[in-house]
Scaffold this motif. Structure first.
Motif, PDB file in Angstrom:
ATOM      1  N   LYS A 228       0.748  -1.401  -0.101  1.00  0.00           N
ATOM      2  CA  LYS A 228      -0.070  -0.256  -0.075  1.00  0.00           C
ATOM      3  C   LYS A 228       0.875   1.205   0.000  1.00  0.00           C
ATOM      4  O   LYS A 228       0.468   2.219  -0.624  1.00  0.00           O
TER       5      LYS A 228
ATOM      6  N   THR B 164       0.176  -2.754  -7.515  1.00  0.00           N
ATOM      7  CA  THR B 164      -1.274  -2.619  -7.342  1.00  0.00           C
ATOM      8  C   THR B 164      -1.651  -4.136  -7.624  1.00  0.00           C
ATOM      9  O   THR B 164      -2.833  -4.767  -7.081  1.00  0.00           O
ATOM     10  N   GLU B 165      -1.212  -4.549  -8.665  1.00  0.00           N
ATOM     11  CA  GLU B 165      -1.346  -6.103  -8.846  1.00  0.00           C
ATOM     12  C   GLU B 165      -0.944  -6.950  -7.944  1.00  0.00           C
ATOM     13  O   GLU B 165      -1.629  -8.215  -7.527  1.00  0.00           O
TER      14      GLU B 165
ATOM     15  N   LEU C  68      -0.617  -6.323  -4.600  1.00  0.00           N
ATOM     16  CA  LEU C  68      -1.851  -6.110  -3.606  1.00  0.00           C
ATOM     17  C   LEU C  68      -2.925  -6.832  -4.045  1.00  0.00           C
ATOM     18  O   LEU C  68      -3.643  -7.424  -3.131  1.00  0.00           O
ATOM     19  N   ASN C  69      -3.621  -7.001  -5.199  1.00  0.00           N
ATOM     20  CA  ASN C  69      -4.773  -7.787  -5.711  1.00  0.00           C
ATOM     21  C   ASN C  69      -4.439  -8.967  -5.402  1.00  0.00           C
ATOM     22  O   ASN C  69      -5.172 -10.015  -4.778  1.00  0.00           O
ATOM     23  N   ILE C  70      -3.180  -9.700  -5.831  1.00  0.00           N
ATOM     24  CA  ILE C  70      -2.887 -11.016  -5.781  1.00  0.00           C
ATOM     25  C   ILE C  70      -2.877 -11.547  -4.248  1.00  0.00           C
ATOM     26  O   ILE C  70      -3.276 -12.757  -4.275  1.00  0.00           O
ATOM     27  N   ASP C  71      -2.119 -10.725  -3.442  1.00  0.00           N
ATOM     28  CA  ASP C  71      -1.932 -11.120  -1.967  1.00  0.00           C
ATOM     29  C   ASP C  71      -3.254 -11.053  -1.287  1.00  0.00           C
ATOM     30  O   ASP C  71      -3.603 -11.885  -0.292  1.00  0.00           O
ATOM     31  N   SER C  72      -4.203 -10.033  -1.697  1.00  0.00           N
ATOM     32  CA  SER C  72      -5.361  -9.797  -0.901  1.00  0.00           C
ATOM     33  C   SER C  72      -6.407 -10.856  -1.098  1.00  0.00           C
ATOM     34  O   SER C  72      -7.497 -11.046  -0.236  1.00  0.00           O
ATOM     35  N   THR C  73      -6.440 -11.482  -2.319  1.00  0.00           N
ATOM     36  CA  THR C  73      -7.333 -12.433  -2.726  1.00  0.00           C
ATOM     37  C   THR C  73      -6.699 -13.914  -2.610  1.00  0.00           C
ATOM     38  O   THR C  73      -7.434 -14.751  -3.008  1.00  0.00           O
TER      39      THR C  73
ATOM     40  N   HIS D 242      -4.337 -20.494  -7.391  1.00  0.00           N
ATOM     41  CA  HIS D 242      -4.459 -19.233  -7.315  1.00  0.00           C
ATOM     42  C   HIS D 242      -3.375 -18.471  -8.147  1.00  0.00           C
ATOM     43  O   HIS D 242      -3.473 -17.691  -8.943  1.00  0.00           O
TER      44      HIS D 242
ATOM     45  N   GLN E  87      -3.575 -16.300 -11.903  1.00  0.00           N
ATOM     46  CA  GLN E  87      -2.607 -15.009 -12.261  1.00  0.00           C
ATOM     47  C   GLN E  87      -1.830 -14.984 -13.367  1.00  0.00           C
ATOM     48  O   GLN E  87      -1.837 -14.099 -14.249  1.00  0.00           O
TER      49      GLN E  87
END
Length: 282
Positions: free
Chosen positions: A32, A79-80, A82-87, A99, A103
């Motif tokens: 972030k 940003t990507e 962050l999306n990969i880790d948050s999902t 997962h 990706q």
């Protein structure tokens, strides 16, 4: 003027991002903070071109084809991530592997959907630069999908694609490392089979090599980040280099000795070895 200012700005941004890698903060917080940092530097980059107009079309093409994507790729990359880790699913089993593979498939689908532009990027072509990288130029005959609306004073659309191509390649490397590590195919296994190597010298010596390899562009034609080389060294030699950015300051502050002490020692050892081999005449 633009080249000089943007180059200095990029160096400053990368140093700030490297500090995030060095600090022992939560990964999500790091990502972030990295996104916010790149946003801030892109704003500063925009201010530069607002203050200093391009000298000619060649400089404008260079900026949107090469320079801005150098910055912008990191915004997309973090940003990507962050999306990969948050999902990511809970646990460490098959679901996590699936997962990461999904990706990879997503990235490949994106690259295929822009195959013409991606090949143009990979091959270093320039015949359509005047359509792709001049603000206000028309390239409506060339399909652009998955491209967000851009500020016409600070983008062309294709500069976003070139930024994302760079980010995709970074993400592919990241995901391959994740999947390989989960299969037990670590860097040291790939090099020496099942044997494991451990760096037993001073970690600062390895940091000298790290910065020398990165600065001389010996890996991936220079298209690799310092943090990526550090991560590979940590895997290969089972050594902790998490503070390499701060420890580099120790090298810069050396007094009464060569700042490249270990590299100098390696040079002397190699020269001696060569001389001994030349002297040996069976």
């Amino acid at each position: 003027m633009i080249k000089k200012l943007s180059s200095a700005l990029y160096t400053k941004m990368k140093a700030e991002l490297e500090k995030f890698n060095d600090d022992q903060m939560d990964k999500m917080d790091m990502l972030k903070n990295a996104v916010l940092t790149v946003h801030r530097y892109l704003d500063e980059l925009k201010q530069i071109i607002e203050k200093y107009p391009f000298a000619d079309e060649d400089e404008e093409i260079w900026f949107f084809k090469t320079e801005k994507p150098m910055f912008y790729r990191w915004l997309i990359f973090y940003t990507e991530l962050l999306n990969i880790d948050s999902t990511r699913p809970l646990g460490e089993g098959k679901r996590l592997n699936d997962h990461y593979r999904e990706q990879v498939r997503y990235i490949n689908r994106f690259l295929r959907s822009h195959e013409f532009q991606y090949q143009y990027f990979r091959l270093g072509n320039d015949e359509l630069d005047h359509l792709f990288f001049l603000r206000g130029a028309s390239s409506k005959d060339i399909r652009l999908s998955s491209v967000p609306t851009v500020d016409p004073s600070f983008g062309t659309g294709h500069e976003y694609l070139f930024s994302k191509f760079r980010a995709c390649e970074l993400l592919q490397d990241y995901l391959k490392r994740k999947l390989s590590a989960r299969k037990g195919l670590t860097a040291e296994n790939a090099v020496v089979g099942k044997a494991r190597m451990k760096w037993t010298g001073e970690s600062l010596n390895l940091i000298e090599i790290l910065y020398a390899l990165h600065g001389s562009g010996q890996i991936n034609n220079g298209r690799v980040e310092l943090s990526e080389i550090a991560a590979a060294f940590q895997q290969l030699f089972q050594v902790n280099l998490s503070r390499y950015f701060r420890r580099f300051a120790e090298i810069k502050q050396r007094k009464g000795m060569s700042k490249t002490r270990f590299l100098d020692q390696m040079r002397e050892v190699l020269i001696k070895k060569i001389e001994e081999a030349d002297a040996y005449r069976p």
